[in-house]
Design an enzyme around this catalytic site. Structure first.
Site, short mmCIF file in Angstrom:
data_model
loop_
_atom_site.label_atom_id
_atom_site.label_comp_id
_atom_site.label_asym_id
_atom_site.label_seq_id
_atom_site.Cartn_x
_atom_site.Cartn_y
_atom_site.Cartn_z
CB THR A 40 13.07 7.22 -9.03
OG1 THR A 40 12.65 7.75 -10.28
CG2 THR A 40 12.18 6.05 -8.63
CB CYS A 64 34.03 11.83 5.70
SG CYS A 64 32.40 11.16 6.09
#
Length: 361
Positions: free
Chosen positions: A223, A305
């Site tokens: 969704t 990261c």
């Protein structure tokens, strides 16, 4: 706090925030619902999709993802054949490529020259042997160097190899070559919200699904958040509208920073780079101490990261730096909302703290 870490994330544009608020507070319908509210949510997502696609090549579809990491994983794992990539790529590519290699897929990682750019002769030789997909950054997230993606794409196409372009740091700043087959982008690198990215897929390119489910995004299940899509769309629109002004502003900041940091060494090509990324080193610099002494300035010792790993940057190692030099490097990132006064103050603090390390005990 003086923020000089634009490669890790950019400040959210006020216009994007304001556009998102109604979709967070009031208009909460599922955009995949057939209800009137659901159709309204879907319509606003399609507007955002068009705004984002306006900065990408024509002749493809834009599929929303949770971020660039998912987009890159999908493009690599969903493609077929052997993989060729570059040693200075983001971990989202290199770790995915390693994982595919462990599953038995043929993988080749090409070296880069000391300036951070690929040697086209080497690329031509390797790609001439045939490959399924070539994964390459347009702008490196750690050192800002531009890879010759148009030339790489031409070589790849001559041998039937698809091209995946990691355009996360380039999107909206550097034109994405129209010879790419897949392009990964991320909202929070262009003053949009975190938690959303996209994969552009050229017409005719097919990928196996990464996620099984409802196929809400025609190849990607899950969704969608109208609020995140709207914020992404507005951020992309602003990147297009403000491109000339943003570029001129970044150029001024680059000139200021390089002038103040004379005596420091720039990592990577000075000519072929995005100038909002300044990665520099100073011999003998204790970067951990520097960051501790400059708590009011946000900058990076490498990729966000990979922070906390304790390992020297794989990008700086790839361009031939010794561990000591790699660990003596910092990355400064600036852009639209960085003022000249802020940059000057931040640089003064960094330089003063670095100089203090050179004083006799």
């Amino acid at each position: 706090m003086i923020y000089l870490d634009y490669q890790a994330s950019t400040p959210l544009a006020p216009e994007a925030f304001e556009a998102m608020v109604p979709w967070l507070r009031d208009q909460f319908a599922n955009p995949h619902s057939a209800s009137r509210m659901g159709r309204a949510a879907k319509a606003t997502i399609e507007v955002a999709r068009e705004q984002i696609a306006a900065l990408l090549p024509q002749g493809g579809r834009l599929v929303f993802t949770s971020g660039a990491t998912e987009a890159l994983n999908w493009a690599l794992k969903g493609s077929r054949g052997s993989i060729v990539t570059i040693a200075s790529e983001h971990a989202a590519v290199l770790d995915t490529v390693r994982a595919e290699g462990a599953r038995g897929r043929e993988v080749t990682v090409l070296p880069v020259r000391p300036d951070g750019r690929i040697d086209l002769w080497v690329a031509r030789r390797v790609l001439g042997q045939g490959a399924g997909v070539l994964a390459t950054m347009l702008v490196n997230n750690e050192i800002g160097v531009l890879q010759p993606v148009p030339e790489l794409a031409r070589i790849a196409r001559q041998h039937g190899t698809q091209v995946l372009c990691d355009a996360v740091q380039a999107y909206g700043r550097i034109a994405v070559p129209d010879t790419c087959d897949m392009v990964a982008i991320s909202a929070h690198k262009i003053h949009g919200p975190k938690g959303i990215g996209a994969l552009w897929i050229r017409d005719g390119v097919t990928l196996d699904p990464l996620l099984d489910g409802g196929e809400q995004e025609h190849g990607r299940s899950g969704t969608l958040s109208p609020a995140l899509c709207v914020g992404f769309g507005v951020a992309a629109r602003l990147m297009k509208e403000r491109h000339a002004a943003d570029t001129a502003h970044v150029d001024r900041l680059w000139d200021m920073a390089t002038e103040r940091l004379r005596g420091w060494t720039i990592n990577g090509s000075v000519e072929h780079r995005y100038r909002g990324n300044l990665n520099v080193r100073r011999r003998g610099l204790d970067v951990n101490r520097l960051m501790s002494d400059c708590r009011n300035v946000a900058f990076s010792a490498g990729s966000a990261c990979a922070s906390g790993s304790g390992r020297p940057s794989h990008v700086l190692k790839a361009i031939g730096l010794l561990d000591a030099d790699a660990r003596s490097s910092i990355r400064l990132g600036f852009g639209r909302y960085t003022t000249e006064a802020e940059l000057e103050k931040g640089l003064n603090e960094i330089i003063a703290a670095a100089d203090a390390q050179q004083l006799p005990a």
